[in-house]
Motif scaffolding. Structure first.
Motif, PDB file in Angstrom:
ATOM      1  N   ALA A  85      48.380  38.641  37.265  1.00  0.00           N
ATOM      2  CA  ALA A  85      47.698  39.906  37.607  1.00  0.00           C
ATOM      3  C   ALA A  85      48.238  41.044  36.749  1.00  0.00           C
ATOM      4  CB  ALA A  85      47.876  40.210  39.095  1.00  0.00           C
ATOM      5  N   VAL A  86      49.538  41.087  36.554  1.00  0.00           N
ATOM      6  CA  VAL A  86      50.141  42.136  35.713  1.00  0.00           C
ATOM      7  C   VAL A  86      49.583  42.043  34.298  1.00  0.00           C
ATOM      8  CG1 VAL A  86      52.310  42.798  34.575  1.00  0.00           C
ATOM      9  CG2 VAL A  86      52.244  42.480  37.065  1.00  0.00           C
ATOM     10  N   ARG A  87      49.555  40.837  33.794  1.00  0.00           N
ATOM     11  CA  ARG A  87      49.084  40.622  32.421  1.00  0.00           C
ATOM     12  C   ARG A  87      47.586  40.960  32.279  1.00  0.00           C
ATOM     13  NH1 ARG A  87      51.257  35.328  30.990  1.00  0.00           N
ATOM     14  NH2 ARG A  87      52.976  36.184  29.792  1.00  0.00           N
ATOM     15  N   ASN A  88      46.789  40.511  33.274  1.00  0.00           N
ATOM     16  CA  ASN A  88      45.331  40.665  33.145  1.00  0.00           C
ATOM     17  C   ASN A  88      44.820  42.066  33.474  1.00  0.00           C
ATOM     18  OD1 ASN A  88      45.149  38.005  32.427  1.00  0.00           O
ATOM     19  ND2 ASN A  88      44.789  37.290  34.531  1.00  0.00           N
ATOM     20  N   TYR A  89      45.455  42.727  34.468  1.00  0.00           N
ATOM     21  CA  TYR A  89      44.878  43.987  34.943  1.00  0.00           C
ATOM     22  C   TYR A  89      45.546  45.244  34.398  1.00  0.00           C
ATOM     23  CZ  TYR A  89      42.676  40.945  38.469  1.00  0.00           C
ATOM     24  OH  TYR A  89      41.962  39.962  39.095  1.00  0.00           O
ATOM     25  N   THR A  90      46.846  45.195  34.120  1.00  0.00           N
ATOM     26  CA  THR A  90      47.538  46.441  33.711  1.00  0.00           C
ATOM     27  C   THR A  90      46.839  47.140  32.543  1.00  0.00           C
ATOM     28  OG1 THR A  90      49.613  45.501  34.511  1.00  0.00           O
ATOM     29  CG2 THR A  90      49.786  47.463  33.123  1.00  0.00           C
ATOM     30  N   PRO A  91      46.368  46.388  31.527  1.00  0.00           N
ATOM     31  CA  PRO A  91      45.731  47.068  30.400  1.00  0.00           C
ATOM     32  C   PRO A  91      44.488  47.883  30.764  1.00  0.00           C
ATOM     33  CG  PRO A  91      46.325  44.830  29.795  1.00  0.00           C
ATOM     34  CD  PRO A  91      46.513  44.937  31.274  1.00  0.00           C
ATOM     35  N   PHE A  92      43.906  47.634  31.949  1.00  0.00           N
ATOM     36  CA  PHE A  92      42.702  48.377  32.334  1.00  0.00           C
ATOM     37  C   PHE A  92      43.001  49.703  33.028  1.00  0.00           C
ATOM     38  CE2 PHE A  92      41.170  44.049  31.825  1.00  0.00           C
ATOM     39  CZ  PHE A  92      40.030  44.274  31.042  1.00  0.00           C
ATOM     40  N   PHE A  93      44.289  49.976  33.279  1.00  0.00           N
ATOM     41  CA  PHE A  93      44.634  51.201  34.016  1.00  0.00           C
ATOM     42  C   PHE A  93      45.269  52.261  33.121  1.00  0.00           C
ATOM     43  CE2 PHE A  93      44.818  47.891  37.386  1.00  0.00           C
ATOM     44  CZ  PHE A  93      43.879  48.429  38.245  1.00  0.00           C
TER      45      PHE A  93
END
Ligand code: ATP
Ligand code: PH2
Ligand code: MG
Length: 239
Positions: free
Chosen positions: A135-143
């Motif tokens: 989740a950290v890898r997949n979602y952090t870049p979207f925030f």
């Protein structure tokens, strides 16, 4: 809470849940690398965003959340408060047309609602731990406007303010941001979870499993620790 004291609790948590510290450290490294690349907030940056008040409200995802949000809407002048949503509680706030100032999350709440709130001004405090590397890898870049935390030793861009679950970490964050008063909404603890905490359950509430119940015991313990040890007035709407 200083790291030395936190570490005594942390060791017990690792032991109690069978978590591996090195797994927490691996995810922390992934989060730190992403934040290094994309840029992130420091505690000072976040403080500047919320220095309009030292009165905070922390929203947890317990059964009384909706009732407490309604009470707060009727009785509080929201402009005077810094609002921190603990992960899944963001969904209930968005339903009530409220965008929190900060979301404390390990990215297992409803991501679309967290994205919506972030796009409408909420800063994100993303927690990396041994069970959320993907989740950290997949979602952090979207925030945008992200501050990173770890439950192991802080390093690089990451902080450790103390605390375990999203709700009690939100409270420690409020302390780090200079809170003088902390209202708690939806912080029931106990052994009942809501659809805000467990988006996959069919009903509004369900009995918490053994692990969740144990997590909530820690959340309660750290809430009491803050009440006993920090110079902050706690108002728990549940009591
Ligand atoms: N009865 C409750 N059910 C769920 N959350 C509660 C309750 N009482 C207090 N809370 C607080 O609300 C926070 C937000 O809930 P959420 O389930 O989204 O968090 P979480 O820390 O990611 O938990 P988990 O790791 O079990 O998914 C919790 O971290 C907890 O501190
Ligand atoms: N390793 C690990 N750490 C955590 C976990 C978890 O499931 N695994 N859940 C948390 C939020 O409740 C906080 N920290
Ligand atoms: Mg969570």
């Amino acid at each position: 809470m200083d790291f030395g004291l936190w570490e005594t609790y942390y060791r017990k948590i690792l032991d109690d849940f069978g978590f591996e510290r090195k797994d927490d450290e691996k995810t922390a490294q992934v989060l730190d690398d992403i934040l290094f690349e994309q840029g992130c907030l420091t505690l000072e940056d976040l403080h500047e965003k919320v220095d309009f008040s030292t009165k905070f409200i922390v929203f947890g995802a317990g059964p009384s959340l909706k009732e407490h949000i309604k009470k707060i809407k009727e009785n509080y002048d929201l402009i005077d408060y810094v609002l921190i949503a603990a992960d899944g509680a963001t969904t209930a706030l968005v339903e009530e047309k409220i965008v929190p100032d900060i979301i404390a999350t390990d990215l297992d709440g409803k991501i679309n609602d967290i994205l919506y709130a972030n796009a409408h001004g909420a800063s994100l405090v993303i927690h990396g731990h041994g069970n959320n590397m993907d989740a950290v890898r997949n979602y952090t870049p979207f925030f945008d406007n992200v501050l990173g935390t770890t439950q192991a030793q802080s390093h690089g861009n990451l902080y450790n303010f103390g605390g375990f679950t999203d709700g009690d970490r939100a409270m420690f964050l409020a302390i780090a941001l200079g809170a003088s008063e902390l209202t708690l909404a939806g912080m029931d603890f106990g052994d009942v979870v809501t659809k805000y905490s467990r988006p996959n359950i069919a009903e509004e509430t369900a009995k918490a499993d053994e692990i969740k119940t144990k997590k909530l015991k820690y959340a309660e313990l750290f809430t009491k620790w803050i009440d006993d040890n920090e110079d902050v007035k706690i108002i728990n709407l549940k009591s």
